[in-house]
Design an enzyme around this catalytic site. Structure first.
Site, PDB file in Angstrom:
ATOM      1  N   SER A 108       0.674  -1.009   0.046  1.00  0.00           N
ATOM      2  CA  SER A 108       0.047  -0.174   0.092  1.00  0.00           C
ATOM      3  C   SER A 108       0.780   1.112   0.084  1.00  0.00           C
ATOM      4  O   SER A 108       1.791   1.297   0.859  1.00  0.00           O
ATOM      5  CB  SER A 108      -0.858   0.025   1.448  1.00  0.00           C
ATOM      6  OG  SER A 108      -1.712  -1.141   1.274  1.00  0.00           O
ATOM      7  N   GLU A 132       0.160  -3.075  14.350  1.00  0.00           N
ATOM      8  CA  GLU A 132      -1.018  -2.879  13.303  1.00  0.00           C
ATOM      9  C   GLU A 132      -2.424  -3.503  13.594  1.00  0.00           C
ATOM     10  O   GLU A 132      -3.415  -2.802  13.364  1.00  0.00           O
ATOM     11  CB  GLU A 132      -0.434  -3.890  12.126  1.00  0.00           C
ATOM     12  CG  GLU A 132      -1.098  -3.656  10.707  1.00  0.00           C
ATOM     13  CD  GLU A 132      -0.493  -4.342   9.601  1.00  0.00           C
ATOM     14  OE1 GLU A 132       0.138  -5.343   9.798  1.00  0.00           O
ATOM     15  OE2 GLU A 132      -1.109  -4.057   8.464  1.00  0.00           O
ATOM     16  N   SER A 184      -4.817 -12.627   7.813  1.00  0.00           N
ATOM     17  CA  SER A 184      -6.294 -13.009   7.407  1.00  0.00           C
ATOM     18  C   SER A 184      -7.065 -13.379   8.736  1.00  0.00           C
ATOM     19  O   SER A 184      -6.199 -13.967   9.944  1.00  0.00           O
ATOM     20  CB  SER A 184      -6.234 -14.092   6.555  1.00  0.00           C
ATOM     21  OG  SER A 184      -5.710 -15.182   7.224  1.00  0.00           O
TER      22      SER A 184
END
Lengths: 378, 399
Positions: B164, B247, B379
């Site tokens: 990103s 994060e 995930s």
């Protein structure tokens, strides 16, 4: 800002849990059979420990703790599937403290503290749903006396209670109110229920123009709403406890049970299920502890907080009980293993004091009103 | 248990609110929004980073010696709440502040801290994260990008993906393999790579939302000075775990629940004005149940964060409970946006640009974006494995 308990509160919980382990002995398989509804010994042990004096203020000879102090204790009671008469009596203590007249407090608190007074909560009716304002049991004046008519269902340990804490509607104003009805002559008719959890010894109370002493009326709409909120919060605490035990049993089993050459907990199909259960239980814990704080401190959004806790924890506990049985496989479905005791108690609590659908509707109605108020101001 | 704030914390909140009122344009979040074009939006966000710095609000929790404010965890939570409440823009340098900076504070040497931290805070240098690769996603420890140490510099070859903001970044935190013969967790190093180095190619990837925030990044004989190694050689895995714990932390989720809540409130307002099948759409009982579920979920995200912050304040280490926080908020948010589409009903397919699109397509854009929530930052499947093994003590699977 500190959303955690104090060290003393944890220490108190730990010693209480040790006490419970003795007072509520487990079977050989480590699981509980609570089908024996004669709980005098357990009750007396808890009374001796001083459990029933905890919420009573010091000037009435009690300890003067709040429901924040009691939240971990309620959770422990949930873990061992303690008889609901115990927590019902704690809830009633709160109501008496806030709404009873001085005379009633003076006469009841010493007896409650000593464990001589069991109070069963009688709210549910077959055709009234959960909203206290919708109840059909009615309190009316006949000449110069009050009398009560109606039926209350699923009252835990109804036959062994010294008092019933009953929600009724006042015939003249249509407002809900709370009554403390003594278990003596003249008494209501009493019928034993057949229910999913026989350890609750549920009973139906049938009042047919039963005379009521006006001094035992805990008056006002707020008493009925508070009874609902406190009961729902305590039910969340109990659900949290039993969900925690069900989860731990499932995790222990997944660590030990070997299939395909390794513990089944090594497989993602089981491990991930356990993780989801743990997240759900931890989240229920956040919601439930906050609800306990809210009923102790009475912020303006108390009811919202309670509805979040009860709707979420009720469903979570239900699904954890189901999953725990699934993870135990065929053994989980046996009577002997005893997982069904948690499931049974779970179903009773899930559908008491507002089910998830009721609390969600209360929540969304309140949220819409709050947004409208905000927009009106803007 | 105490949900009140100290006088200092209240003053912090008041000061921040006042500053935000002045710093944001008149009508912000109601009639004035971020630029829609991506490049313009990125520059707008970078300007916001610099504005925060100028106002003294950047690097709240960082030590004052590196330009930070030395704020408490509670003040950080207040900052997250208030900036979200004011609908302040997300900065562009999120990875710089939250990941690169925080990791350097923990594991960087003094020279690295002096060199990089002030530039991160001031918004002079934007960072991206070179962790994932095409063959190292959930199995992050199998990164293959090679770094060979030769004459005082690493020569890096390989490919990173989902990087990103790479197109706006001056620097990259990268996980590279420095010992191909060691067990996979023990042959990884943590490098700081200058994105202007020769040999780096960035190719934007278009996301299902239509945006191109992330990229593929290729490294071909990229030279990295040895002093850009963080921690020891082959000790990168441990350092990456610090990065990931931040994060997923409660500070991040705290701000998110407010932004989700604003969208949910907006949805309720929209529904109140909308007729559906002959009656106000807001009266649909099935929909009301789902909306209530989301209201409860978002409040529980907040409460989970407050409990986690309190644990940290009371001295507990940052642990696997960050996985719980992330797993819960990501699925709660996905459910919320599913409900939003259901609430839009026949209008659901209309997107930005169509004059009938509800909220100019904001709900459906958020819905599309929400599909990433359960994938990025580890995930859901990885979070569940972490929770199962580290919190519940379940065994690892033998293959």
């Amino acid at each position: 800002m500190n959303f955690d308990f104090e060290q003393e509160q944890y220490a108190f919980r730990d010693s209480f849990a040790r006490y419970l382990a003795q007072a509520f002995p487990r079977g050989n398989d480590g699981r509980l059979d609570r089908s024996d509804v004669n709980f005098d010994e357990e009750w007396n042990a808890l009374a001796e420990l001083g459990l029933f004096a905890l919420l009573i203020p010091e000037n009435y000879g009690g300890i003067g703790l709040s429901f924040v102090d009691l939240s971990l204790i309620v959770e422990e009671l949930g873990k061992v599937l303690a008889p609901l008469a115990i927590t019902d009596t704690l809830v009633a203590t709160d109501l008496i403290l806030r709404f009873a007249n001085e005379e009633l407090k003076q006469s009841l608190f010493p007896r409650i503290a000593a464990g001589e007074c069991r109070i069963a909560i009688a709210i549910l009716e077959a055709e009234a749903g959960y909203d206290p304002a919708a109840c059909r049991t009615v309190l009316e004046s006949e000449g110069n006396r009050l009398c009560l008519s109606g039926r209350k269902i699923l009252v835990p340990h109804a036959a062994r209670a010294d008092y019933w804490l009953v929600v009724a509607r006042k015939a003249d104003t249509d407002e809900p109110t709370v009554l403390l009805i003594p278990h003596n002559a003249p008494a209501p008719d009493l019928r034993s229920h057949e229910s999913i959890d026989p350890s609750c010894a549920h009973g139906e109370l049938i009042f047919d123009r039963l005379p009521v002493d006006p001094g035992t009326v805990l008056d006002g709409h707020e008493a009925a709403v508070r009874l609902f909120d406190v009961s729902a919060t305590v039910a969340s605490g109990l659900l949290l406890g039993l969900a925690d035990t069900s989860l731990n049993l499932a995790v222990d089993y997944a660590r030990q049970r070997v299939q395909f050459g390794q513990p089944i907990g090594a497989f993602q199909a089981i491990k991930h299920r356990c993780a989801d259960m743990a997240v759900a239980a931890e989240s229920s814990r956040s919601a439930t502890y906050y609800a306990f704080w809210a009923i102790a401190n009475d912020p303006p959004d108390r009811s919202r907080t309670v509805s979040i806790a009860k709707s979420f924890t009720g469903e979570t506990a239900g699904s954890i009980c189901n999953e725990s049985i699934q993870i135990h496989g065929g053994m989980g479905f046996t009577w002997e293993l005893g997982l069904h005791h948690y499931l049974r108690r779970c179903k009773v609590l899930e559908y008491s004091h507002g089910d998830a659908a009721f609390h969600r509707e209360r929540l969304v109605t309140e949220a819409i009103a709050a947004i409208e108020r905000q927009n009106d101001m803007a | 248990m105490d949900f009140s704030y100290s006088p200092e914390e209240c003053r912090f909140r008041d000061d921040l609110r006042a500053w935000l009122r002045d710093a944001l344009p008149e009508g912000w979040g109601r009639t004035v929004f971020e630029p829609e074009e991506e490049e313009e939006r990125a520059q707008f966000r970078l300007q916001w980073d610099r504005k925060l710095f100028a106002g003294g609000w950047a690097g709240l929790d960082w030590p004052t010696q590196y330009g930070g404010r030395g704020a408490s965890l509670i003040e950080q939570a207040i900052f997250a709440e208030e900036t979200a409440r004011a609908r302040a823009p997300m900065g562009l340098n999120i990875i710089g502040r939250n990941l690169a900076g925080t990791t350097l504070l923990h594991h960087g040497n003094e020279a690295q801290k002096q060199r990089y931290l002030p530039q991160i805070l001031s918004g002079k240098e934007v960072w991206c994260q070179g962790f994932s690769e095409p063959n190292a996603g959930s199995d992050l420890a199998s990164v293959r990008a090679r770094a060979v140490l030769k004459d005082g510099r690493f020569i890096v070859n390989g490919q990173k993906i989902w990087t990103s903001f790479a197109q706006y970044s001056q620097w990259c935190i990268a996980l590279v393999r420095t010992d191909p013969d060691a067990p996979k967790h023990k042959g990884i190093s943590f490098l700081l790579i200058d994105m202007s180095s020769p040999g780096i190619t960035i190719r934007p990837l278009k996301q299902i939302s239509g945006e191109s925030e992330f990229n593929e990044t290729f490294f071909e004989n990229v030279e990295v000075p040895v002093e850009n190694l963080v921690g020891g050689l082959n000790e990168g895995w441990k350092i990456a775990m610090t990065t990931l714990a931040y994060e997923r932390g409660p500070e991040d989720a705290m701000a998110r629940q407010i932004r989700f809540g604003q969208e949910l409130d907006g949805l309720i307002v929209w529904l109140s004005r909308q007729m559906r099948d002959g009656r106000p759409a807001i009266e649909n009982p099935g929909l009301r149940q789902k909306i209530a579920r989301s209201l409860a979920d978002l409040e529980i995200v907040r409460l989970n964060c407050l409990r986690s912050l309190s644990r940290l304040l009371n001295g507990a280490p940052r642990g696997a409970d960050t996985s719980m926080i992330k797993l819960f908020w990501s699925h709660a948010a996905q459910n919320l946006y599913e409900t939003a589409l259901e609430a839009l009903g026949p209008m659901a397919p209309l997107v930005a640009g169509d004059r009938l699109a509800p909220a100019n397509g904001a709900f459906i854009l958020s819905y599309l974006q929400s599909r990433a929530f359960t994938i990025y930052s580890g995930s859901s499947e990885i979070q569940r494995t972490i929770i199962g093994e580290r919190m519940l003590g379940l065994p690892k699977q033998r293959i």
